[in-house]
Scaffold this motif. Sequence first.
Motif, PDB file in Angstrom:
ATOM      1  N   UNK A  97       0.857  -1.191   0.000  1.00  0.00           N
ATOM      2  CA  UNK A  97       0.000   0.000   0.000  1.00  0.00           C
ATOM      3  C   UNK A  97       0.886   1.231   0.000  1.00  0.00           C
ATOM      4  N   UNK A  98       1.401   1.571  -1.171  1.00  0.00           N
ATOM      5  CA  UNK A  98       2.278   2.721  -1.289  1.00  0.00           C
ATOM      6  C   UNK A  98       1.732   3.657  -2.346  1.00  0.00           C
ATOM      7  N   UNK A  99       2.115   4.930  -2.286  1.00  0.00           N
ATOM      8  CA  UNK A  99       1.625   5.889  -3.270  1.00  0.00           C
ATOM      9  C   UNK A  99       2.052   5.556  -4.694  1.00  0.00           C
ATOM     10  N   UNK A 100       3.044   4.667  -4.885  1.00  0.00           N
ATOM     11  CA  UNK A 100       3.514   4.363  -6.230  1.00  0.00           C
ATOM     12  C   UNK A 100       2.565   3.425  -6.968  1.00  0.00           C
ATOM     13  N   UNK A 137      -4.055   0.302 -11.349  1.00  0.00           N
ATOM     14  CA  UNK A 137      -3.122  -0.819 -11.342  1.00  0.00           C
ATOM     15  C   UNK A 137      -3.415  -1.758 -10.181  1.00  0.00           C
ATOM     16  N   UNK A 138      -3.720  -1.184  -9.024  1.00  0.00           N
ATOM     17  CA  UNK A 138      -4.043  -2.015  -7.866  1.00  0.00           C
ATOM     18  C   UNK A 138      -5.301  -2.827  -8.114  1.00  0.00           C
ATOM     19  N   UNK A 139      -6.307  -2.227  -8.753  1.00  0.00           N
ATOM     20  CA  UNK A 139      -7.547  -2.944  -9.052  1.00  0.00           C
ATOM     21  C   UNK A 139      -7.294  -4.095 -10.017  1.00  0.00           C
ATOM     22  N   UNK A 140      -6.488  -3.835 -11.010  1.00  0.00           N
ATOM     23  CA  UNK A 140      -6.197  -4.882 -12.005  1.00  0.00           C
ATOM     24  C   UNK A 140      -5.325  -5.987 -11.418  1.00  0.00           C
ATOM     25  N   UNK A 141      -4.221  -5.588 -10.804  1.00  0.00           N
ATOM     26  CA  UNK A 141      -3.258  -6.582 -10.325  1.00  0.00           C
ATOM     27  C   UNK A 141      -3.745  -7.310  -9.079  1.00  0.00           C
ATOM     28  N   UNK A 158      -7.078   9.543 -10.644  1.00  0.00           N
ATOM     29  CA  UNK A 158      -7.200  10.914 -10.166  1.00  0.00           C
ATOM     30  C   UNK A 158      -8.111  11.079  -8.964  1.00  0.00           C
ATOM     31  N   UNK A 159      -8.652   9.982  -8.448  1.00  0.00           N
ATOM     32  CA  UNK A 159      -9.581  10.083  -7.325  1.00  0.00           C
ATOM     33  C   UNK A 159      -8.884  10.453  -6.017  1.00  0.00           C
ATOM     34  N   UNK A 160      -7.585  10.209  -5.934  1.00  0.00           N
ATOM     35  CA  UNK A 160      -6.829  10.606  -4.759  1.00  0.00           C
ATOM     36  C   UNK A 160      -7.170   9.836  -3.505  1.00  0.00           C
ATOM     37  N   UNK A 161      -7.400   8.538  -3.631  1.00  0.00           N
ATOM     38  CA  UNK A 161      -7.744   7.733  -2.459  1.00  0.00           C
ATOM     39  C   UNK A 161      -6.507   7.422  -1.621  1.00  0.00           C
ATOM     40  N   UNK A 162      -6.722   7.240  -0.345  1.00  0.00           N
ATOM     41  CA  UNK A 162      -5.640   6.839   0.548  1.00  0.00           C
ATOM     42  C   UNK A 162      -5.307   5.373   0.311  1.00  0.00           C
ATOM     43  N   UNK A 163      -4.131   4.905   0.756  1.00  0.00           N
ATOM     44  CA  UNK A 163      -3.804   3.480   0.604  1.00  0.00           C
ATOM     45  C   UNK A 163      -4.870   2.576   1.214  1.00  0.00           C
ATOM     46  N   UNK A 164      -5.416   2.974   2.346  1.00  0.00           N
ATOM     47  CA  UNK A 164      -6.455   2.163   2.973  1.00  0.00           C
ATOM     48  C   UNK A 164      -7.707   2.113   2.107  1.00  0.00           C
ATOM     49  N   UNK A 204     -11.273  -0.692  -2.012  1.00  0.00           N
ATOM     50  CA  UNK A 204     -11.803  -0.806  -3.372  1.00  0.00           C
ATOM     51  C   UNK A 204     -11.356  -2.120  -4.009  1.00  0.00           C
ATOM     52  N   UNK A 205     -10.082  -2.444  -3.870  1.00  0.00           N
ATOM     53  CA  UNK A 205      -9.571  -3.675  -4.477  1.00  0.00           C
ATOM     54  C   UNK A 205     -10.252  -4.900  -3.877  1.00  0.00           C
ATOM     55  N   UNK A 206     -10.466  -4.899  -2.585  1.00  0.00           N
ATOM     56  CA  UNK A 206     -11.186  -6.009  -1.960  1.00  0.00           C
ATOM     57  C   UNK A 206     -12.566  -6.190  -2.595  1.00  0.00           C
ATOM     58  N   UNK A 207     -13.231  -5.064  -2.900  1.00  0.00           N
ATOM     59  CA  UNK A 207     -14.571  -5.164  -3.489  1.00  0.00           C
ATOM     60  C   UNK A 207     -14.510  -5.633  -4.943  1.00  0.00           C
ATOM     61  N   UNK A 208     -13.459  -5.269  -5.657  1.00  0.00           N
ATOM     62  CA  UNK A 208     -13.289  -5.799  -7.018  1.00  0.00           C
ATOM     63  C   UNK A 208     -13.164  -7.320  -6.966  1.00  0.00           C
TER      64      UNK A 208
END
Length: 221
Positions: free
Chosen positions: A8-11, A16-20, A183-189, A194-198
């Motif tokens: 959970x890093x800004x990079x 990408x997190x949703x896909x991977x 561009x939504x600017x979400x925090x790592x948490x 979101x990824x959990x819900x995907x």
Amino acid sequence: MTVTDLPATPTVSLSAAMREGSMAEHQEAEDSRFMTELLGGRVNETGYAEYLLRLRGVYEVMETTLGARLDDPMVAAVHDSALERLDAIDADLAHWAPGGTRTVDSPAATAYRERVSAAGEWGGLLVAHHYTRYLGDLSGGQAIGRIIDRTFELDGAGTAFYTFPEIPKPKTYKDAYRARLDGLGLSPEEVGRVVDEVKVAFRLNQALFTELGQNIDGYRR
């Protein structure tokens, strides 16, 4: 790690997190027995209509729930009426099941609809379902549409679900969509949530396919 198995890093961008983070669940859904048979051109008209009926209920709840949350900046960032599929599914059902019901007794579809409705509590959850369904329609869904058209020699009839008249270049659209996500600017948490819900969304899709696969012998061409 219980969220994404990604740092959970800004990079790591949201898209990408949703896909991977959901690759395993995505692959499992694609490898389901029903989808394998459908992509192989071995599902008959009844089986395909049953598939559409389940999707219809999901999209009906999805589009109603999204429409009620347009004041949420996250939902507004991805919402686009050009993506909506309910009318297209109804047009296709008029071809595949003329005069038939537009509902189906499906525990898997009911569970999916209930989850989408509950996702209205936070815009990020709705974005997860929006992404899973609509970007899937613009990606692998296009291949399914071509297979259905070719298998049944439809010449475009009964395949409105896979047609996006207002989106002539899906790749360009998907790139812009992912940029809006990032561009939504979400925090790592929040990204993790979101990824959990995907991942949940892909499991719900797999449950639909598993349910349909239980009657695969009755759906064979």
